[in-house]
Write an enzyme that holds these catalytic residues in place. Structure first.
Site, PDB file in Angstrom:
ATOM      1  CG  HIS A  91      -4.895   5.711   1.423  1.00 14.94           C
ATOM      2  ND1 HIS A  91      -4.959   4.306   2.003  1.00 14.94           N
ATOM      3  CD2 HIS A  91      -4.549   5.580   0.116  1.00 14.94           C
ATOM      4  CE1 HIS A  91      -4.348   3.551   0.838  1.00 14.94           C
ATOM      5  NE2 HIS A  91      -4.343   4.219  -0.302  1.00 14.94           N
ATOM      6  CB  VAL A 146     -11.248   7.113   4.718  1.00 16.31           C
ATOM      7  CG1 VAL A 146     -12.105   6.626   6.128  1.00 16.31           C
ATOM      8  CG2 VAL A 146     -11.025   6.013   3.780  1.00 16.31           C
ATOM      9  N   GLY A 193     -12.952  12.326   4.538  1.00 19.39           N
ATOM     10  CA  GLY A 193     -12.815  13.788   3.892  1.00 19.39           C
ATOM     11  C   GLY A 193     -11.327  14.081   4.258  1.00 19.39           C
ATOM     12  CG  ASP A 228     -11.034  14.126   8.691  1.00 18.44           C
ATOM     13  OD1 ASP A 228     -10.149  13.265   8.186  1.00 18.44           O
ATOM     14  OD2 ASP A 228     -12.148  13.868   9.569  1.00 18.44           O
ATOM     15  CB  SER A 249      -9.832  10.908  10.191  1.00 13.76           C
ATOM     16  OG  SER A 249      -9.868  10.610   8.727  1.00 13.76           O
ATOM     17  CG  HIS A 263      -0.066   4.155  -8.956  1.00 11.83           C
ATOM     18  ND1 HIS A 263      -0.917   3.271  -9.083  1.00 11.83           N
ATOM     19  CD2 HIS A 263       0.057   4.663  -7.436  1.00 11.83           C
ATOM     20  CE1 HIS A 263      -1.500   3.146  -7.963  1.00 11.83           C
ATOM     21  NE2 HIS A 263      -1.517   3.893  -7.015  1.00 11.83           N
ATOM     22  CG  ASP A 282       7.913   5.095 -13.591  1.00 15.35           C
ATOM     23  OD1 ASP A 282       8.246   4.161 -14.418  1.00 15.35           O
ATOM     24  OD2 ASP A 282       7.795   6.247 -13.703  1.00 15.35           O
ATOM     25  CG  ASP A 301       8.392  10.888 -15.319  1.00 19.09           C
ATOM     26  OD1 ASP A 301       7.522   9.856 -14.955  1.00 19.09           O
ATOM     27  OD2 ASP A 301       9.720  10.589 -15.668  1.00 19.09           O
TER      28      ASP A 301
HETATM   29  C1  HEM Z   1      -6.830   4.626  -8.635  1.00 18.54           C
HETATM   30  C2  HEM Z   1      -7.047   3.672  -7.761  1.00 18.54           C
HETATM   31  C3  HEM Z   1      -5.764   3.410  -7.019  1.00 18.54           C
HETATM   32  C4  HEM Z   1      -5.667   2.120  -6.666  1.00 18.54           C
HETATM   33  C5  HEM Z   1      -6.146   0.792  -6.826  1.00 18.54           C
HETATM   34  C6  HEM Z   1      -4.231   2.117  -5.822  1.00 18.54           C
HETATM   35  C7  HEM Z   1      -3.706   1.076  -5.060  1.00 18.54           C
HETATM   36  C8  HEM Z   1      -2.316   1.213  -4.809  1.00 18.54           C
HETATM   37  C9  HEM Z   1      -1.753   0.172  -3.963  1.00 18.54           C
HETATM   38  C10 HEM Z   1      -2.377  -1.306  -3.870  1.00 18.54           C
HETATM   39  C11 HEM Z   1      -0.558   0.594  -3.772  1.00 18.54           C
HETATM   40  C12 HEM Z   1       0.694  -0.192  -3.295  1.00 18.54           C
HETATM   41  C13 HEM Z   1       0.696  -0.234  -1.669  1.00 18.54           C
HETATM   42  C14 HEM Z   1       1.659  -1.590  -1.074  1.00 18.54           C
HETATM   43  O1  HEM Z   1       1.735  -2.604  -1.493  1.00 18.54           O
HETATM   44  O2  HEM Z   1       2.305  -1.070  -0.190  1.00 18.54           O
HETATM   45  C15 HEM Z   1      -0.439   2.043  -4.014  1.00 18.54           C
HETATM   46  C16 HEM Z   1       0.616   2.717  -3.856  1.00 18.54           C
HETATM   47  C17 HEM Z   1       0.681   4.216  -3.779  1.00 18.54           C
HETATM   48  N1  HEM Z   1      -0.266   4.650  -4.148  1.00 18.54           N
HETATM   49 FE1  HEM Z   1      -2.151   4.143  -5.078  1.00 18.54          FE
HETATM   50  N2  HEM Z   1      -3.791   3.645  -5.930  1.00 18.54           N
HETATM   51  C18 HEM Z   1      -4.727   4.222  -6.390  1.00 18.54           C
HETATM   52  C19 HEM Z   1      -4.765   5.775  -6.495  1.00 18.54           C
HETATM   53  C20 HEM Z   1      -3.875   6.469  -6.044  1.00 18.54           C
HETATM   54  C21 HEM Z   1      -3.950   7.821  -5.731  1.00 18.54           C
HETATM   55  C22 HEM Z   1      -5.122   8.732  -6.448  1.00 18.54           C
HETATM   56  C23 HEM Z   1      -2.753   8.344  -5.356  1.00 18.54           C
HETATM   57  C24 HEM Z   1      -2.322   9.878  -4.989  1.00 18.54           C
HETATM   58  C25 HEM Z   1      -3.045  10.855  -5.656  1.00 18.54           C
HETATM   59  C26 HEM Z   1      -2.051   7.146  -5.058  1.00 18.54           C
HETATM   60  C27 HEM Z   1      -0.666   7.426  -4.792  1.00 18.54           C
HETATM   61  C28 HEM Z   1       0.301   6.050  -4.297  1.00 18.54           C
HETATM   62  C29 HEM Z   1       1.459   5.973  -4.066  1.00 18.54           C
HETATM   63  C30 HEM Z   1       2.411   7.482  -4.048  1.00 18.54           C
HETATM   64  C31 HEM Z   1       1.908   4.901  -3.768  1.00 18.54           C
HETATM   65  C32 HEM Z   1       3.215   4.322  -3.499  1.00 18.54           C
HETATM   66  C33 HEM Z   1       3.597   4.473  -1.729  1.00 18.54           C
HETATM   67  C34 HEM Z   1       4.678   3.996  -1.242  1.00 18.54           C
HETATM   68  O3  HEM Z   1       5.886   4.173  -2.147  1.00 18.54           O
HETATM   69  O4  HEM Z   1       4.767   4.043   0.066  1.00 18.54           O
HETATM   70  N3  HEM Z   1      -2.461   6.097  -5.459  1.00 18.54           N
HETATM   71  N4  HEM Z   1      -1.582   2.377  -4.480  1.00 18.54           N
END
Ligand code: HEM
Ligand SMILES: *[C@@H]1O[C@H](CO)[C@@H](O)[C@H](O)[C@H]1NC(C)=O
Length: 325
Positions: A65, A69, A71, A73, A75, A194, A245, A253
């Site tokens: 995140h 947004v 870059g 940095d 922020s 994820h 997962d 994994d």
């Molecule tokens: C591809 C598009 C992506 C979408 C639409 C997306 C969307 C989301 C959403 C909706 C959540 C749940 C947030 C919540 O309910 O608290 C989430 C969690 C998460 N996302 Fe993504 N995400 C994306 C890509 C990524 C990327 C690129 C990363 C990191 C490289 C990432 C890492 C994570 C992680 C680790 C969680 C779990 C956070 C936690 O347990 O506190 N996501 N994401």
């Protein structure tokens, strides 16, 4: 003619000192400034992780995140007394506090070393912490590029339409990732994040219930949908969060990709990677070959870490990660 020539010559040496956005990050950036920075950060992150598993997903998502947004940095770490910072936007409000806390703790540990005090940026600490949490949950270890400077601007408005939504389909995902120089393969590998972490029920309720005559999303595996409805009843407590997962929630994994093959992607943005013929081949590759996934993830997260970075004398080295100097 001669005068113009003179001017060009006179300006040339100056341009060497003008920072450009193409300035490069590099490994071992702090080797002369704060030689132990990586081990200091790793120790702090490991200690935090031992206290709570959420450290890992929270930090990884925070880095993503931040980079999308303004870059990479830091922020996203800035707090605003009037509630007008990036972290106050609805798309960032669910960022888990343990991610912020990880960076604050690692920064404090770095600054306890007199030779390092106020010399390592919050943006770099977040990048190092992210590398460390991925390794702590069983993912690949990689050399992290450093040399980022911290930004001085964080606004709620700048988050609008900059982060992908769980309702996104392939073209929307590709457009957004491509705007940061990331390919479809990078986007798929990064979505593999994820494989750990949690989601609140509201992010996928529309897929598993009939709403306003819209049927249940047919791409969700029916027995998975049933399990999800049990964990997320219609009047669910909004604080409830479930594993993204369902098979190996605490391990980094390629199970995420095998889940997609079974219709067990939690969001539309996950499941579309398998449903869409244009990305299914990459999902199948990563599902079959964990090494291929890990290599692609390292490539992609390294590219993510370069997005719109500030270097040289741009920005600052923040003293407190939550406020500008
Ligand atoms: C591809 C598009 C992506 C979408 C639409 C997306 C969307 C989301 C959403 C909706 C959540 C749940 C947030 C919540 O309910 O608290 C989430 C969690 C998460 N996302 Fe993504 N995400 C994306 C890509 C990524 C990327 C690129 C990363 C990191 C490289 C990432 C890492 C994570 C992680 C680790 C969680 C779990 C956070 C936690 O347990 O506190 N996501 N994401
Ligand atoms: C898995 O991927 C790696 C890296 O791309 C490759 O070197 C290896 O040959 C692949 N393994 C199999 C069994 O295809």
């Amino acid at each position: 003619m001669d005068q113009i020539h003179f001017f060009i010559l006179a300006l040339l040496p100056l341009s060497v000192f003008i920072p450009t956005t193409s300035a490069q990050l590099r490994q071992n950036y702090y080797s002369n400034i704060c030689p132990n920075v990586e081990s200091i950060v790793r120790a702090a992150v490991t200690q935090k992780f031992q206290q709570t598993f959420v450290t890992a997903p929270a930090t990884l998502r925070l880095f993503f995140h931040d980079c999308f947004v303004r870059g990479c940095d830091a922020s996203v770490l800035l707090a605003s007394p009037s509630g007008n910072a990036e972290r106050d936007h609805p798309d960032d409000i669910s960022l888990a506090g343990d991610g912020f806390d990880t960076v604050i703790k690692a920064k404090a540990a770095v600054d306890r070393d007199p030779s390092c005090q106020n010399k390592v940026s919050c943006a770099d600490i977040l990048a190092m912490a992210t590398r460390d949490v991925v390794a702590l949950v069983g993912g690949p270890f990689y050399e992290v590029e450093l040399g980022r400077r911290d930004g001085r601007i964080s606004t709620k408005a700048s988050v609008q339409r900059r982060l992908p939504q769980p309702s996104f389909h392939l073209d929307q995902l590709n457009t957004m990732f491509a705007s940061h120089g990331l390919t479809q393969t990078d986007m798929i590998a990064l979505s593999g994040a994820h494989t750990i972490g949690f989601s609140h029920c509201s992010k996928f309720m529309r897929r598993i219930y009939k709403f306003r005559g819209k049927s249940i999303d047919p791409t969700v595996n029916p027995s998975y949908a049933k399990q999800l409805r049990q964990m997320c009843p219609l009047n669910v407590d909004p604080r409830i969060a479930i594993n993204m997962d369902p098979t190996t929630p605490q391990t980094f994994d390629n199970a995420y990709f095998r889940n997609l093959q079974q219709g067990m992607g939690l969001f539309t943005s996950d499941q579309t990677l398998f449903t869409d013929a244009r990305s299914q081949g990459t999902v199948n590759l990563f599902a079959a070959n964990n090494t291929a996934f890990q290599q692609a993830f390292i490539t992609a997260i390294t590219k993510l870490g370069r997005v719109d970075v500030k270097t040289g004398n741009q920005g600052e080295i923040r003293h407190d990660c939550s406020v500008v100097n």
